[in-house]
Motif scaffolding. Structure first.
Motif, mmCIF file in Angstrom:
data_model
loop_
_atom_site.group_PDB
_atom_site.id
_atom_site.type_symbol
_atom_site.label_atom_id
_atom_site.label_comp_id
_atom_site.label_asym_id
_atom_site.label_seq_id
_atom_site.Cartn_x
_atom_site.Cartn_y
_atom_site.Cartn_z
ATOM 1 N N GLY A 118 0.866 -1.237 -0.086
ATOM 2 C CA GLY A 118 -0.065 -0.064 -0.116
ATOM 3 C C GLY A 118 0.821 1.070 0.010
ATOM 4 N N ASP A 119 0.242 2.307 0.552
ATOM 5 C CA ASP A 119 0.872 3.408 0.414
ATOM 6 C C ASP A 119 1.392 4.082 1.736
ATOM 7 N N PHE A 120 2.562 4.350 2.103
ATOM 8 C CA PHE A 120 3.083 4.566 3.558
ATOM 9 C C PHE A 120 2.429 5.679 4.307
ATOM 10 N N ASN A 121 1.768 6.770 3.643
ATOM 11 C CA ASN A 121 1.225 7.942 4.408
ATOM 12 C C ASN A 121 2.462 8.478 4.953
ATOM 13 N N ALA A 122 3.586 9.019 4.374
ATOM 14 C CA ALA A 122 4.794 9.116 5.051
ATOM 15 C C ALA A 122 4.421 10.458 6.108
ATOM 16 N N GLY A 123 3.757 11.489 5.659
ATOM 17 C CA GLY A 123 3.140 12.669 6.501
ATOM 18 C C GLY A 123 2.808 12.140 7.802
ATOM 19 N N GLN A 124 1.947 11.188 7.918
ATOM 20 C CA GLN A 124 1.484 10.866 9.353
ATOM 21 C C GLN A 124 2.313 9.791 10.100
ATOM 22 N N PHE A 125 3.241 9.110 9.479
ATOM 23 C CA PHE A 125 3.802 8.062 10.212
ATOM 24 C C PHE A 125 5.323 7.998 10.151
ATOM 25 N N ILE A 126 5.908 8.913 9.598
ATOM 26 C CA ILE A 126 7.431 9.115 9.488
ATOM 27 C C ILE A 126 7.985 9.570 10.685
ATOM 28 N N SER A 127 7.054 10.130 11.794
ATOM 29 C CA SER A 127 7.438 10.832 12.909
ATOM 30 C C SER A 127 8.001 9.899 13.882
ATOM 31 N N PHE A 128 7.760 8.707 13.980
ATOM 32 C CA PHE A 128 8.368 7.825 14.719
ATOM 33 C C PHE A 128 9.705 7.082 14.409
ATOM 34 N N ILE A 129 10.051 7.505 13.016
ATOM 35 C CA ILE A 129 11.473 7.140 12.737
ATOM 36 C C ILE A 129 12.574 8.473 12.838
ATOM 37 N N HIS A 130 11.811 9.715 12.260
ATOM 38 C CA HIS A 130 12.403 10.858 12.135
ATOM 39 C C HIS A 130 12.678 11.271 13.955
ATOM 40 N N CYS A 131 11.808 11.251 14.646
ATOM 41 C CA CYS A 131 12.004 11.722 16.171
ATOM 42 C C CYS A 131 13.144 11.128 16.766
ATOM 43 N N GLN A 132 13.886 10.111 16.285
ATOM 44 C CA GLN A 132 14.898 9.306 16.564
ATOM 45 C C GLN A 132 16.195 9.883 16.093
ATOM 46 N N ASN A 133 16.378 11.341 15.850
ATOM 47 C CA ASN A 133 17.410 12.029 15.271
ATOM 48 C C ASN A 133 17.839 11.373 13.743
ATOM 49 N N VAL A 134 16.835 10.993 12.983
ATOM 50 C CA VAL A 134 17.205 10.730 11.668
ATOM 51 C C VAL A 134 16.867 11.815 10.833
ATOM 52 N N PRO A 135 17.928 12.423 10.373
ATOM 53 C CA PRO A 135 17.457 13.526 9.285
ATOM 54 C C PRO A 135 16.492 13.119 8.098
ATOM 55 N N LEU A 136 15.647 14.128 7.614
ATOM 56 C CA LEU A 136 14.805 13.612 6.332
ATOM 57 C C LEU A 136 15.586 13.367 5.425
ATOM 58 N N ALA A 137 16.922 14.190 5.223
ATOM 59 C CA ALA A 137 17.558 13.862 3.821
ATOM 60 C C ALA A 137 18.053 12.425 4.002
ATOM 61 N N ASN A 138 18.104 11.603 5.146
ATOM 62 C CA ASN A 138 18.398 10.269 4.935
ATOM 63 C C ASN A 138 17.344 9.337 4.909
ATOM 64 N N ILE A 139 16.234 9.579 4.550
ATOM 65 C CA ILE A 139 14.896 9.098 4.445
ATOM 66 C C ILE A 139 14.410 9.267 3.137
ATOM 67 N N ARG A 140 14.107 7.991 2.105
ATOM 68 C CA ARG A 140 13.475 8.306 0.974
ATOM 69 C C ARG A 140 12.369 7.128 0.781
ATOM 70 N N ILE A 141 11.432 7.441 0.134
ATOM 71 C CA ILE A 141 10.160 6.587 -0.013
ATOM 72 C C ILE A 141 10.165 6.175 -1.512
ATOM 73 N N VAL A 142 10.280 4.849 -1.784
ATOM 74 C CA VAL A 142 10.113 4.478 -3.286
ATOM 75 C C VAL A 142 8.684 3.687 -3.676
ATOM 76 N N ASN A 143 8.204 4.269 -4.356
ATOM 77 C CA ASN A 143 6.951 3.633 -4.739
ATOM 78 C C ASN A 143 7.432 2.687 -5.984
ATOM 79 N N ALA A 144 7.502 1.382 -5.779
ATOM 80 C CA ALA A 144 7.961 0.141 -6.557
ATOM 81 C C ALA A 144 7.152 0.058 -7.834
ATOM 82 N N ASP A 145 5.668 0.301 -7.774
ATOM 83 C CA ASP A 145 5.157 -0.099 -9.164
ATOM 84 C C ASP A 145 5.396 1.307 -10.027
ATOM 85 N N LYS A 146 5.604 2.187 -9.529
ATOM 86 C CA LYS A 146 5.832 3.365 -10.583
ATOM 87 C C LYS A 146 7.105 3.558 -10.618
#
Length: 165
Positions: A118-146
C-alpha cells in the motif's frame, strides 16, 4: 495477526509482487535501534488498537527511545518540522487513516529498508523514525510500481539544530 508476524519474521527484504513501497533509511549510526523502536511501536499499536490515542498508558507501552525523544520537542519544533507529530496524533493516525501494511524489513550497513503493502502515508507515520534523530535527508520513499522516489522535506528539519537524547 499476519502483520505482527511480518514485522517479527520477514526480515530479509521480502517483497510482494505489486502494490508496495520501500522506506529507505540510510547514513545513521544507530540504525538497528531506530528500526527496533519503530517495529516495537507498530506492534504495540496493533496489539492495543482499541486503546484511546490520548490514554496515558501509551507512554509506558511504546518504546522509551521514541517517547522520551518526543517529550523533548516543543511547539516550535512541531511548527517548523511538519513531519514531526505528537505521540497521540501519530497513534490516532495509525488507528484511523493507515493505508499500508508492514510486509518486511531489511537491515543494511548504517541503515534499513521497510517494505509496506500500500501507500506509506509518510506525513503521518514518519515521525516515529524521524524523532529518533534521523534527518529527513536520510529517508527516501520508493513507490516500486511507479519506480518513483519521494524525498521528505519540511520547512526546517529539527535535526539541523537539535539532537534529542
Amino acid at each position: 495477526m499476519i502483520e505482527i508476524n511480518n514485522i517479527k519474521y520477514n526480515i530479509k527484504g521480502e517483497k510482494p509482487s505489486i502494490g508496495y513501497e520501500i522506506i529507505h533509511v540510510r547514513g545513521i549510526y544507530n540504525a538497528k535501534e531506530v528500526l527496533e523502536n519503530f517495529k516495537s511501536s507498530v506492534i504495540t499499536i496493533l496489539k492495543n488498537i482499541n486503546l484511546n490515542d490520548e490514554d496515558t498508558r501509551w507512554e509506558k507501552l511504546l518504546p522509551a527511545g521514541i517517547v522520551d525523544k518526543i517529550k523533548q520537542l516543543d511547539d516550535d519544533n512541531f511548527k517548523y518540522d511538519e513531519l514531526l507529530d505528537y505521540l497521540d496524533s501519530t497513534i490516532n493516525n495509525y488507528q484511523e487513516i493507515k493505508e499500508w501494511e508492514w510486509y518486511s524489513s531489511l537491515e543494511v550497513e548504517n541503515g534499513f529498508d521497510i517494505i509496506v503493502k500500500g501507500d506509506f502515508n509518510a506525513g503521518q507515520f514518519i515521525s516515529f523514525i524521524h524523532c529518533q534523530n534521523v534527518p529527513l535527508a536520510n529517508i527516501r520513499i520508493v513507490n516500486a510500481d511507479k519506480n518513483e522516489y519521494y524525498e521528505l522535506k519540511t520547512f526546517k528539519d529539527y535535526t539541523t539544530y537539535k539532537t534529542l537524547k
